[in-house]
Design an enzyme around this catalytic site. Structure first.
Site, short mmCIF file in Angstrom:
data_model
loop_
_atom_site.label_atom_id
_atom_site.label_comp_id
_atom_site.label_asym_id
_atom_site.label_seq_id
_atom_site.Cartn_x
_atom_site.Cartn_y
_atom_site.Cartn_z
N VAL A 11 0.84 -1.20 0.00
CA VAL A 11 0.00 0.00 0.00
C VAL A 11 0.88 1.26 0.00
O VAL A 11 0.69 2.17 -0.81
CB VAL A 11 -0.95 -0.01 1.21
CG1 VAL A 11 -1.62 1.34 1.41
CG2 VAL A 11 -2.02 -1.11 1.03
N CYS A 264 -4.77 -9.42 2.96
CA CYS A 264 -5.93 -8.65 3.44
C CYS A 264 -7.08 -9.50 3.96
O CYS A 264 -7.39 -9.47 5.14
CB CYS A 264 -6.43 -7.74 2.33
SG CYS A 264 -5.29 -6.40 1.99
C1 UDX Z 1 -8.22 -7.31 -1.65
C2 UDX Z 1 -9.33 -6.30 -2.01
O1 UDX Z 1 -9.86 -6.62 -3.30
C3 UDX Z 1 -8.80 -4.89 -1.97
O2 UDX Z 1 -9.84 -3.98 -2.23
C4 UDX Z 1 -8.23 -4.65 -0.58
O3 UDX Z 1 -7.73 -3.37 -0.45
C5 UDX Z 1 -7.14 -5.67 -0.29
O4 UDX Z 1 -7.67 -6.99 -0.40
P1 UDX Z 1 -6.21 -8.47 -2.92
O5 UDX Z 1 -6.06 -9.29 -1.68
O6 UDX Z 1 -5.00 -7.88 -3.54
O7 UDX Z 1 -7.23 -7.26 -2.66
O8 UDX Z 1 -6.85 -9.41 -4.05
P2 UDX Z 1 -8.27 -9.74 -4.68
O9 UDX Z 1 -8.18 -9.57 -6.13
O10 UDX Z 1 -9.35 -9.02 -3.99
O11 UDX Z 1 -8.37 -11.30 -4.39
C6 UDX Z 1 -8.37 -11.79 -3.06
C7 UDX Z 1 -8.40 -13.30 -3.06
O12 UDX Z 1 -9.68 -13.78 -3.43
C8 UDX Z 1 -7.40 -13.99 -3.98
O13 UDX Z 1 -6.81 -15.06 -3.27
C9 UDX Z 1 -8.26 -14.51 -5.11
O14 UDX Z 1 -7.72 -15.67 -5.71
C10 UDX Z 1 -9.56 -14.81 -4.39
N1 UDX Z 1 -10.75 -14.79 -5.26
C11 UDX Z 1 -11.14 -13.63 -5.84
C12 UDX Z 1 -11.49 -15.95 -5.43
O15 UDX Z 1 -11.17 -17.01 -4.88
N2 UDX Z 1 -12.62 -15.89 -6.21
C13 UDX Z 1 -13.05 -14.75 -6.80
O16 UDX Z 1 -14.08 -14.78 -7.48
C14 UDX Z 1 -12.28 -13.57 -6.63
#
Ligand code: UDX
Length: 446
Positions: A11, A264
């Site tokens: 961040v 996160c």
């Molecule tokens: C997340 C939030 O999206 C962001 O707004 C916040 O500030 C930080 O946390 P991030 O952890 O970088 O961001 O990734 P993100 O794209 O949100 O995916 C999170 C997790 O969910 C990943 O492990 C991804 O593989 C999983 N995921 C996402 C799924 O399993 N299925 C989905 O449909 C979408």
């Protein structure tokens, strides 16, 4: 504006680089001297698409600098972002020691009037604590300091795009001076018409946890449906397609698979649940989201066991080790939980990831890291796709089929086309969809 940023993680560093890009003078500081030395030379300490180029560009523009001395970053700053880590304690509560220490340092070194901005995800109520920490350090000067909350919503792997074109900017504060300073720092985005939301401090703090909790809820909801589909012989990807077409439900975050990881969601869910309990509300839904997320990993392990029977003499290839594509971050990566469990059960685990091989090996030295997916798959009894990197969509599947010991694929992200895999002679175990077993493999004894 002169801006100081404390903490140059995912961040903080993106904040530094993007604020410099729009014309502010930014100094990023971190207690990790090695990281600062890298950054001063223009190298980000982690992989994020486009970040190296942006950091190098802004360093040479003269608007961006890095220092290991917090005083240098804050002395003349009119705005100071605190973006330090908030790791979970054993209870799930966020550990805010680094936030408190940053506030104390700001109070000690800031010379002029300034706004101290919480950028790290923190529980609601932290702003009050920040102000207390500042007041205790500089009681005579407290009027010079304002506190604001400005949660960051960027996603790893898409961080620069998310920061340059955010869907919203959220600012919590309790004085016109603080609001005005925040509008100034975000002027570039306000002029572009970005949705800009101003609230009180507690609301802004809560909204960040609320967003992450809801996104995790969507993922766990579809993963619970995947478990149900597996039992009902239904196809969760089609269920999701039907749900997605309803605009009230929304298109995104309905991909069933191994579940969420990263720095996160897992941590924020625990911290949010802990916070709710502290506030006297039993938000047990949040604990259920975590439970379902853990079940996705268990379901994947069950598929591997079902396919391979005994694990002690098996070689298992894991492709994709980061918690999601386009990052080398393996924090709470489901792939590593799976790898650990397989190793514990005696399997040989060989991993491949386009970026996260090094970070994965550092976290779990027991796994071998291969330089490409084919070397990982060679002689493997099973290949498990854990993270859906784009590069895996173009794998030479025929070659894969030839080099593997058994033609068994567990598709933890539903990235492969089951029809094609079946045609090529694989036994494929997707998530929330019926497995397709190669004829010999699937023969049931009469
Ligand atoms: C997340 C939030 O999206 C962001 O707004 C916040 O500030 C930080 O946390 P991030 O952890 O970088 O961001 O990734 P993100 O794209 O949100 O995916 C999170 C997790 O969910 C990943 O492990 C991804 O593989 C999983 N995921 C996402 C799924 O399993 N299925 C989905 O449909 C979408």
């Amino acid at each position: 504006m002169r801006v100081g940023v404390i903490g140059t993680g995912h961040v903080g560093l993106i904040t530094c680089a993007t604020l410099a890009k729009v014309g502010h003078h930014v100094t990023g500081s971190d207690t990790d001297e090695e990281k600062i030395a890298l950054l001063q030379g223009g190298t980000p300490p982690f992989y994020e698409p486009g970040l190296s180029e942006l950091v190098a560009e802004q360093l040479s523009s003269g608007r961006l600098a890095f220092t290991a001395e917090i005083a240098e970053a804050v002395t003349d700053a009119a705005m100071i972002f605190i973006s330090v880590g908030t790791p979970p304690r054993a209870s799930g509560e966020a550990n805010l020691l680094a936030v408190e220490q940053s506030a104390t340092e700001v109070a000690r070194h800031a010379q002029g009037r300034c706004v101290v901005v919480e950028k790290s995800t923190v529980p609601t109520g932290t702003a009050r604590r920040l102000r207390m920490a500042i007041q205790r350090t500089r009681p005579e000067d407290i009027k010079r300091f304002e506190v604001a909350s400005n949660p960051e919503f960027l996603r790893e792997g898409k961080a620069i795009d998310d920061a340059m074109e955010p869907e919203r900017i959220l600012v919590g504060a309790d004085s016109e001076w603080a609001f005005q300073a925040m509008r100034e720092v975000y002027d570039h985005w306000i002029r572009q018409g970005c949705r800009y939301i101003e609230t009180d401090l507690a609301t802004a703090e809560l909204a960040k946890h609320a967003s992450n909790g809801f996104l995790a809820l969507k993922i766990s909801y579809i993963n619970a449906l995947a478990r149900l589909c597996e039992r009902a012989n239904a196809d969760v990807t089609k269920v999701a397609e039907a749900m997605r077409s309803d605009s009230r439900i929304g298109e995104y975050f309905l991909d069933a698979g191994l579940g969420y990881g990263g720095s996160c969601f897992p941590k924020d869910l625990q911290a949010f649940s802990h916070l709710a309990r502290q506030l006297g509300y039993d938000f047990s839904l949040l604990d259920e989201i975590t439970k379902i997320n853990n079940e996705a990993v268990e379901a994947t392990l069950d598929k591997i066991l079902d396919a391979l029977w005994n694990l002690e003499d098996k070689r298992i290839a894991l492709i994709g080790l980061s918690f999601k594509p386009e990052t080398d971050d393996v924090r709470f990566a489901p792939a590593l939980t799976i790898a650990k469990r397989l190793v514990e059960q005696g399997a040989t685990v060989v991993g491949y990831d386009p970026q996260a091989g090094r970070t994965a090996k550092a976290e779990l030295p027991e796994i071998e890291i291969a330089p490409n997916p084919y070397e990982a798959a060679e002689h493997a009894h099973c290949l498990v796709l854990c993270t859906e990197w784009e590069e895996f969509r173009n794998l030479d599947l025929k070659k894969l089929r030839e080099i593997m010991e058994y033609p068994v694929v567990v598709d933890g992200r539903n990235a492969f086309d089951p029809d094609e895999m079946e045609r090529l002679g694989f036994s494929i175990y997707p998530m929330g969809r019926p497995p397709r077993l190669a004829s010999e493999e699937g023969r049931t004894p009469h």
